[in-house]
Design a protein around this motif. Structure first.
Motif, short mmCIF file in Angstrom:
data_model
loop_
_atom_site.label_atom_id
_atom_site.label_comp_id
_atom_site.label_asym_id
_atom_site.label_seq_id
_atom_site.Cartn_x
_atom_site.Cartn_y
_atom_site.Cartn_z
N CYS A 50 70.54 87.74 26.79
CA CYS A 50 71.42 86.56 27.09
C CYS A 50 70.91 85.21 26.25
O CYS A 50 69.74 85.22 26.08
CB CYS A 50 71.74 86.34 28.48
SG CYS A 50 72.83 84.90 28.90
N THR A 51 71.91 84.35 25.55
CA THR A 51 71.24 83.41 25.04
C THR A 51 70.87 82.34 26.10
O THR A 51 70.53 81.16 25.44
CB THR A 51 72.57 82.93 23.87
OG1 THR A 51 73.80 82.75 24.60
CG2 THR A 51 72.54 83.94 22.84
N HIS A 52 71.35 82.35 27.11
CA HIS A 52 70.97 81.26 28.14
C HIS A 52 69.68 81.64 28.62
O HIS A 52 68.91 80.60 28.49
CB HIS A 52 72.04 81.40 29.27
CG HIS A 52 71.67 80.41 30.48
ND1 HIS A 52 71.51 80.69 31.81
CD2 HIS A 52 71.48 79.16 30.42
CE1 HIS A 52 71.37 79.66 32.57
NE2 HIS A 52 71.39 78.65 31.68
N GLU A 53 69.18 82.53 29.23
CA GLU A 53 67.80 82.78 29.42
C GLU A 53 67.56 84.35 29.02
O GLU A 53 67.96 84.87 28.07
CB GLU A 53 67.66 82.86 31.17
CG GLU A 53 67.50 81.25 31.26
CD GLU A 53 67.27 80.82 32.92
OE1 GLU A 53 67.03 81.56 33.71
OE2 GLU A 53 67.29 79.51 33.20
N TYR A 54 66.69 85.13 29.74
CA TYR A 54 66.33 86.32 29.30
C TYR A 54 66.96 87.42 30.06
O TYR A 54 66.44 88.67 30.12
CB TYR A 54 64.70 86.45 29.03
CG TYR A 54 64.45 87.55 28.33
CD1 TYR A 54 64.52 87.41 26.89
CD2 TYR A 54 64.22 88.90 28.61
CE1 TYR A 54 64.09 88.36 25.91
CE2 TYR A 54 64.00 89.91 27.84
CZ TYR A 54 63.70 89.72 26.35
OH TYR A 54 63.63 90.54 25.61
N ALA A 55 67.97 87.44 30.62
CA ALA A 55 68.83 88.73 31.18
C ALA A 55 69.13 89.59 30.13
O ALA A 55 69.58 89.50 29.09
CB ALA A 55 69.84 88.30 31.95
N ARG A 56 68.98 91.06 30.62
CA ARG A 56 69.69 92.20 29.63
C ARG A 56 71.14 92.09 30.13
O ARG A 56 71.59 92.49 31.05
CB ARG A 56 68.82 93.42 29.84
CG ARG A 56 67.22 93.57 29.85
CD ARG A 56 66.94 93.29 28.27
NE ARG A 56 67.67 94.41 27.37
CZ ARG A 56 66.70 95.43 27.06
NH1 ARG A 56 65.39 95.61 27.55
NH2 ARG A 56 67.21 96.22 26.28
N LEU A 57 71.83 91.75 29.02
CA LEU A 57 73.38 91.93 29.16
C LEU A 57 73.85 93.28 29.44
O LEU A 57 74.59 93.18 30.39
CB LEU A 57 73.92 91.44 27.86
CG LEU A 57 73.83 89.91 27.66
CD1 LEU A 57 74.33 89.52 26.32
CD2 LEU A 57 74.45 89.17 28.66
N SER A 58 73.32 94.41 29.12
CA SER A 58 73.67 95.62 29.62
C SER A 58 73.48 95.64 30.94
O SER A 58 73.81 96.94 31.50
CB SER A 58 73.03 96.72 28.70
OG SER A 58 71.52 96.63 29.14
N ASP A 59 72.64 95.06 31.83
CA ASP A 59 72.77 95.24 33.27
C ASP A 59 74.04 94.52 33.93
O ASP A 59 74.05 94.43 35.15
CB ASP A 59 71.40 94.56 33.88
CG ASP A 59 70.27 95.23 33.45
OD1 ASP A 59 70.31 96.59 33.22
OD2 ASP A 59 69.06 94.60 33.23
N GLY A 60 74.67 93.90 33.18
CA GLY A 60 75.93 93.14 33.72
C GLY A 60 77.23 94.10 33.78
O GLY A 60 77.09 95.23 33.27
N GLU A 61 78.11 93.47 34.27
CA GLU A 61 79.50 94.19 34.41
C GLU A 61 80.47 93.93 32.96
O GLU A 61 80.21 93.06 32.27
CB GLU A 61 80.29 93.59 35.33
CG GLU A 61 80.01 93.78 36.80
CD GLU A 61 79.93 95.16 37.20
OE1 GLU A 61 81.07 95.61 37.02
OE2 GLU A 61 79.12 95.73 37.89
N VAL A 62 80.84 95.23 32.55
CA VAL A 62 81.72 95.39 31.34
C VAL A 62 83.24 95.12 31.80
O VAL A 62 83.35 95.97 32.72
CB VAL A 62 81.49 96.44 30.43
CG1 VAL A 62 82.31 96.35 29.23
CG2 VAL A 62 79.98 96.34 30.02
N ASP A 63 83.83 94.15 31.47
CA ASP A 63 85.38 93.99 31.59
C ASP A 63 86.15 94.23 30.17
O ASP A 63 86.12 93.09 29.59
CB ASP A 63 85.66 92.66 32.52
CG ASP A 63 87.04 92.73 32.75
OD1 ASP A 63 87.74 93.66 32.47
OD2 ASP A 63 87.50 91.77 33.15
N GLY A 64 86.76 95.29 29.83
CA GLY A 64 87.11 95.37 28.41
C GLY A 64 86.28 94.99 27.37
O GLY A 64 85.20 95.88 27.36
N GLU A 65 86.53 94.32 26.59
CA GLU A 65 85.65 93.77 25.57
C GLU A 65 84.58 92.70 25.89
O GLU A 65 84.08 92.10 25.07
CB GLU A 65 86.25 93.56 24.01
CG GLU A 65 87.07 94.80 23.64
CD GLU A 65 87.58 94.52 22.32
OE1 GLU A 65 87.50 93.40 21.44
OE2 GLU A 65 88.52 95.32 21.76
#
Ligand code: FES
Length: 100
Positions: free
Chosen positions: A41-56
């Protein structure tokens, strides 16, 4: 062209993703279309693939910023800057991202 192998194409099914840690890159299969982003993430250092995907769209698991998987654009705060995107190459049954 600096191709980085991610996985076998057969390991990705619609709605799934694969990632590597070095460099942190994730490839998402959205209805058969593959999208690659820098998996931070460009905010802090989260791995975005750990988040939910909704469409694109992927939602950051830490503070909820949304990013476009196709353009990398930050679609909602607290992130402002886009996340880097990469071209995906499928070759001989393997999935690569072009890091250039
Ligand atoms: S680390 Fe992603 S929104 Fe804060």
């Amino acid at each position: 062209m600096a191709l980085q192998r991610i996985c076998f194409r057969s390991e990705l099914v619609p709605g799934s993703w694969k990632r590597i840690d070095e460099p942190p890159v994730a490839v998402f299969d959205v209805a058969g279309e593959l999208y690659a982003i820098k998996d931070v993430c460009t905010h802090e250092y989260a791995r975005l693939s750990d988040g939910e995907v909704d469409g694109e769209t992927v939602v950051c698991p830490w503070h909820g910023a949304c990013f476009s998987l196709s353009t990398g654009e930050a679609l909602s705060p607290p992130a402002v800057d886009p996340v880097e995107t990469f071209a995906v190459v499928v070759k001989d049954g393997d999935v690569y991202v072009d890091l250039d």
